[in-house]
Design a protein around this motif. Sequence first.
Motif, PDB file in Angstrom:
ATOM      1  N   LYS A 241      71.100  -7.046  66.960  1.00 39.09           N
ATOM      2  CA  LYS A 241      70.083  -6.223  67.789  1.00 39.09           C
ATOM      3  C   LYS A 241      69.981  -5.003  68.542  1.00 39.09           C
ATOM      4  CE  LYS A 241      65.337  -7.172  68.407  1.00 39.09           C
ATOM      5  NZ  LYS A 241      65.032  -5.977  69.471  1.00 39.09           N
ATOM      6  N   LYS A 242      71.209  -5.506  69.270  1.00 36.07           N
ATOM      7  CA  LYS A 242      71.579  -4.114  70.022  1.00 36.07           C
ATOM      8  C   LYS A 242      72.058  -3.089  69.229  1.00 36.07           C
ATOM      9  CE  LYS A 242      74.706  -3.004  73.905  1.00 36.07           C
ATOM     10  NZ  LYS A 242      75.144  -1.406  73.029  1.00 36.07           N
ATOM     11  N   ASN A 243      72.463  -3.155  68.013  1.00 32.81           N
ATOM     12  CA  ASN A 243      73.054  -2.171  67.258  1.00 32.81           C
ATOM     13  C   ASN A 243      71.809  -1.452  66.791  1.00 32.81           C
ATOM     14  OD1 ASN A 243      75.868  -2.443  67.636  1.00 32.81           O
ATOM     15  ND2 ASN A 243      76.133  -3.783  65.841  1.00 32.81           N
ATOM     16  N   LEU A 244      70.908  -2.174  66.337  1.00 32.37           N
ATOM     17  CA  LEU A 244      69.305  -1.777  65.800  1.00 32.37           C
ATOM     18  C   LEU A 244      69.015  -0.814  66.897  1.00 32.37           C
ATOM     19  CD1 LEU A 244      67.633  -1.340  63.585  1.00 32.37           C
ATOM     20  CD2 LEU A 244      66.496  -3.524  64.506  1.00 32.37           C
ATOM     21  N   ASP A 245      69.141  -1.424  68.185  1.00 31.40           N
ATOM     22  CA  ASP A 245      68.340  -0.436  69.275  1.00 31.40           C
ATOM     23  C   ASP A 245      68.945   0.780  69.495  1.00 31.40           C
ATOM     24  OD1 ASP A 245      67.621  -3.581  71.085  1.00 31.40           O
ATOM     25  OD2 ASP A 245      66.463  -2.402  69.565  1.00 31.40           O
ATOM     26  N   ASP A 246      70.413   0.699  69.560  1.00 30.12           N
ATOM     27  CA  ASP A 246      71.198   1.915  69.681  1.00 30.12           C
ATOM     28  C   ASP A 246      71.095   3.088  68.561  1.00 30.12           C
ATOM     29  OD1 ASP A 246      74.203  -0.017  70.868  1.00 30.12           O
ATOM     30  OD2 ASP A 246      72.279   0.789  71.746  1.00 30.12           O
ATOM     31  N   LEU A 247      70.695   2.710  67.415  1.00 26.85           N
ATOM     32  CA  LEU A 247      70.604   3.443  66.306  1.00 26.85           C
ATOM     33  C   LEU A 247      68.954   4.235  66.665  1.00 26.85           C
ATOM     34  CD1 LEU A 247      71.210   1.767  63.103  1.00 26.85           C
ATOM     35  CD2 LEU A 247      72.412   3.813  63.908  1.00 26.85           C
ATOM     36  N   GLU A 248      68.016   3.440  67.118  1.00 28.01           N
ATOM     37  CA  GLU A 248      67.079   3.991  67.380  1.00 28.01           C
ATOM     38  C   GLU A 248      67.067   4.943  68.718  1.00 28.01           C
ATOM     39  OE1 GLU A 248      64.050   0.498  65.817  1.00 28.01           O
ATOM     40  OE2 GLU A 248      64.333   0.770  68.112  1.00 28.01           O
ATOM     41  N   ASN A 249      67.839   4.447  69.793  1.00 23.71           N
ATOM     42  CA  ASN A 249      68.079   5.418  70.941  1.00 23.71           C
ATOM     43  C   ASN A 249      68.903   6.767  70.478  1.00 23.71           C
ATOM     44  OD1 ASN A 249      66.963   3.585  72.567  1.00 23.71           O
ATOM     45  ND2 ASN A 249      68.709   2.664  73.196  1.00 23.71           N
ATOM     46  N   ALA A 250      69.886   6.490  69.577  1.00 23.48           N
ATOM     47  CA  ALA A 250      70.551   7.789  69.225  1.00 23.48           C
ATOM     48  C   ALA A 250      69.754   8.607  68.529  1.00 23.48           C
ATOM     49  CB  ALA A 250      71.777   7.310  68.329  1.00 23.48           C
ATOM     50  N   MET A 251      69.117   8.201  67.599  1.00 23.80           N
ATOM     51  CA  MET A 251      67.893   9.277  67.027  1.00 23.80           C
ATOM     52  C   MET A 251      67.003  10.054  67.902  1.00 23.80           C
ATOM     53  SD  MET A 251      67.061  10.120  63.938  1.00 23.80           S
ATOM     54  CE  MET A 251      65.500  10.848  63.320  1.00 23.80           C
ATOM     55  N   TYR A 252      66.707   9.150  69.108  1.00 21.11           N
ATOM     56  CA  TYR A 252      65.708   9.724  70.269  1.00 21.11           C
ATOM     57  C   TYR A 252      66.443  10.634  70.848  1.00 21.11           C
ATOM     58  CZ  TYR A 252      63.080   9.966  74.352  1.00 21.11           C
ATOM     59  OH  TYR A 252      62.210  10.527  75.741  1.00 21.11           O
ATOM     60  N   GLU A 253      67.927  10.418  71.292  1.00 19.32           N
ATOM     61  CA  GLU A 253      68.711  11.299  72.081  1.00 19.32           C
ATOM     62  C   GLU A 253      68.655  12.732  71.208  1.00 19.32           C
ATOM     63  OE1 GLU A 253      71.103   8.099  74.545  1.00 19.32           O
ATOM     64  OE2 GLU A 253      72.037   9.224  73.040  1.00 19.32           O
ATOM     65  N   ALA A 254      69.173  12.544  69.948  1.00 16.20           N
ATOM     66  CA  ALA A 254      69.494  13.834  69.115  1.00 16.20           C
ATOM     67  C   ALA A 254      67.999  14.499  69.066  1.00 16.20           C
ATOM     68  CB  ALA A 254      69.776  13.187  67.701  1.00 16.20           C
ATOM     69  N   GLU A 255      66.911  14.087  69.043  1.00 20.41           N
ATOM     70  CA  GLU A 255      65.745  14.816  69.081  1.00 20.41           C
ATOM     71  C   GLU A 255      65.512  15.523  70.477  1.00 20.41           C
ATOM     72  OE1 GLU A 255      62.959  11.764  66.178  1.00 20.41           O
ATOM     73  OE2 GLU A 255      62.984  11.737  68.196  1.00 20.41           O
ATOM     74  N   CYS A 256      65.711  14.763  71.596  1.00 21.82           N
ATOM     75  CA  CYS A 256      65.667  15.225  72.788  1.00 21.82           C
ATOM     76  C   CYS A 256      66.686  16.595  72.711  1.00 21.82           C
ATOM     77  CB  CYS A 256      65.910  14.315  73.814  1.00 21.82           C
ATOM     78  SG  CYS A 256      64.683  13.124  73.970  1.00 21.82           S
ATOM     79  N   SER A 257      67.741  16.378  72.506  1.00 21.33           N
ATOM     80  CA  SER A 257      68.782  17.543  72.601  1.00 21.33           C
ATOM     81  C   SER A 257      68.414  18.792  71.521  1.00 21.33           C
ATOM     82  CB  SER A 257      70.089  17.266  72.101  1.00 21.33           C
ATOM     83  OG  SER A 257      70.693  15.997  72.804  1.00 21.33           O
ATOM     84  N   LEU A 258      67.710  18.202  70.478  1.00 17.42           N
ATOM     85  CA  LEU A 258      67.155  19.693  69.892  1.00 17.42           C
ATOM     86  C   LEU A 258      66.073  20.190  70.588  1.00 17.42           C
ATOM     87  CD1 LEU A 258      67.159  21.126  67.114  1.00 17.42           C
ATOM     88  CD2 LEU A 258      65.398  19.429  66.272  1.00 17.42           C
ATOM     89  N   GLU A 259      65.226  19.592  71.120  1.00 15.04           N
ATOM     90  CA  GLU A 259      64.081  19.951  71.934  1.00 15.04           C
ATOM     91  C   GLU A 259      64.587  20.908  72.859  1.00 15.04           C
ATOM     92  OE1 GLU A 259      61.505  19.099  69.267  1.00 15.04           O
ATOM     93  OE2 GLU A 259      60.899  20.230  71.095  1.00 15.04           O
ATOM     94  N   LEU A 375      80.152  -3.048  63.348  1.00 12.14           N
ATOM     95  CA  LEU A 375      78.941  -2.281  63.589  1.00 12.14           C
ATOM     96  C   LEU A 375      78.857  -1.340  64.695  1.00 12.14           C
ATOM     97  CD1 LEU A 375      76.118  -1.818  62.272  1.00 12.14           C
ATOM     98  CD2 LEU A 375      75.471  -4.248  63.637  1.00 12.14           C
ATOM     99  N   SER A 376      79.575  -2.065  65.737  1.00 14.82           N
ATOM    100  CA  SER A 376      79.671  -1.245  67.225  1.00 14.82           C
ATOM    101  C   SER A 376      80.091  -0.059  67.126  1.00 14.82           C
ATOM    102  CB  SER A 376      80.252  -2.237  68.049  1.00 14.82           C
ATOM    103  OG  SER A 376      80.078  -1.550  69.398  1.00 14.82           O
ATOM    104  N   ASN A 377      81.355   0.266  66.236  1.00 17.99           N
ATOM    105  CA  ASN A 377      82.010   1.505  66.140  1.00 17.99           C
ATOM    106  C   ASN A 377      81.151   2.332  65.289  1.00 17.99           C
ATOM    107  OD1 ASN A 377      84.344   0.733  67.642  1.00 17.99           O
ATOM    108  ND2 ASN A 377      85.328  -0.388  65.911  1.00 17.99           N
ATOM    109  N   ALA A 378      80.721   1.676  64.379  1.00 19.93           N
ATOM    110  CA  ALA A 378      79.586   2.735  63.631  1.00 19.93           C
ATOM    111  C   ALA A 378      78.631   3.310  64.094  1.00 19.93           C
ATOM    112  CB  ALA A 378      78.937   1.524  62.389  1.00 19.93           C
TER     113      ALA A 378
END
Length: 678
Positions: A241-259, A375-378
């Motif tokens: 469940k945490k890995n799934l949340d981390d994927l969503e957070n990584a996606m959000y952080e990448a979008e913020c970095s792009l902006e 999965l944590s390393n991935a």
Amino acid sequence: MYSQKRKYQNGIVCVDNMFTDTSVDMVKLRYRNDGINWIIRKLLEGVFFMGKLKAIIFKSKKSIIVTAVLLLTVLAGGGTAYWWYQNAQVQEVSLQTAWKGQLAKYVPITGDIEASSRSSLYPSPTAKIVEVLAVEGQAVKKGEVLARIDSTEYRTQLDKQTINLANAEATLAYLSGSSAEMDKSSSQNAVSQAQIALESAQSNAAALADKLNNVEIANANAVGQAELTLENAKAHYWIAKKNLDDLENAMYEAECSLETAKAAYASAKLNLDIVKALYDADPILYAVDYQLAQQAVNIAETAVWNAELALDSAEMSYKAGYDAAKLAVIDAETAVHSAEITLSNAKNAADAEYAAAEKAVSDSETAVRNAEIALSNAESAGALEYAAAEKAVSDSEAAVRNAEITLSNARSGAAVKYEAAVKAISDGEKAVRSAGIALSNLQTTASFSSATTEERISNQADQIALLKTDIVYLNKKIEECDLKANVDGVVTKMDVVANEYPQIGDAIIVDGATEYVISLAVSQYDSVNMRVGQKANVKVKGLIGEYKGIVSEIGQSAEKSATSADQDAKVAVKVTITDPDENIKVGYEADAEIITIERLDALRVNYEAVQIEAESGKAYVYVVDSSNRVEKRYIETGLETEYDIEILDGLVEGERYVADPDKEPVAGVKVRDSGDAD
């Protein structure tokens, strides 16, 4: 002019008439002796005539007085004639005396007086003068500020670059410190966890081998294993469940970095447009600003590109890992539910069945831990690590399903229990292999992560070096805005005015106050005889008196003037005035006589006195003895100047000589100085 020339041959007088350029009252000196004989003859003839006259006259006593008077008259006339003739034979010439003294050969040339050292500053017409701190005639020291140029733009740029440097150094510190260490630590932790998982799997495999020999012991522990499997399945669920949340957070952080990168690019682009407008108006002043603005835009574009790549990578990772992570969550939920059922069944089953179920749950727990690590390393490593994590999750799911089958089979009897144990061992071996693969992948990921971090640190260090170079350049430009004297001296020219832009050619000049030099352009014919250290006599036009000088510099090349009509090659020569006084000014015109050759105790005669014999080529002078008679004497000459010649041999100091022998005297002829009174 008409004159008579008399010749005497065998006592007979012959008179020839001829035209000559000599005066009537002058007789050629070479006939002096013949002339004397002629006078004697005339006197004797006069005496003979007087004897005859006396015989006639003395016939009468009354005539005695008359005869005496006539005789005296004749004698007086003869004496007068002799005196006149003697004076007619003395040639009038200019006499001088040979003397010893300094004899030197000079090269006279005219030049302008300059300061031996000069500081010349020519401010740019595009740079505004904000302050003038010296005036013409003021004495200044080396390094003293004479005027200041407006440095506002440079200081503004310096402030900006100082801030940029501080930010860049902070970023480098982050990359070199916490961020890099965190990334490296994460990779190391992942490797450690994989190693632990591998060791755990190996340990479990060994335990299964032992339990294969003692099925009864394995069955006895089935309940405990089922409980452990349940706990591990729950833990796996929360990790998935945490890995799934981390994927969503990584996606959000990448979008913020792009902006953020896009915003920085827009700001840099706007700044470039502003600076370009200033640069178009004044390319010289804003050249550095324009270059820095372009660099900032390029850096921002690179940042946007990197952010887009990061976002693309995050999206790919998200797409690749989301389904697997979501499935892992679902499977983990199922595993938890199954583990709860298994635990319940194990508690209700026989001791042997419970032990088999517990062993299966233990294998499932090992697989879940492996899936958790992968999965944590991935989450931080990318698609490769997600694939490994997905495989680990799949292995975990298979282990859970096998545990369920094993639990079901455990209810069938001892034989079935044995086969279940063998199957559990096989699954454990698979888990070991999976953990080994995960470990290898994590080691590769750690190396890749370290290399990526080092590259980012290197790029950031290059950016800091560039900023430091810009800061050094700006500090230098700010320092150059202070127009300083380069020598100790006096301000001789101050063309600039405060709060105005200089004109082309405006200068600030400081002349050194210690020495003065005369700048001369010497022809190549004279320069070949010049040496550094030769003495010179200096006369400053308009000043009374003479100064001493010395040749201090001779140019290494000859140049032709582009403006002068004289196209002879000239060599630049400088003569330093060794005894200057307060009357000398920079810019005065002066005449310098450079002494190329000097004799301190030379016997000398004037130049015109020396004659050259046509037949032999020997030099000679006419020497006059104590009786004023001429003697032709051969001599040996030395140094020749414009007015005098050195006598090395043939003449002694104090001897008189004919200074202007326009008409060659004859040896033995008596002469007199034209400067003597009659």
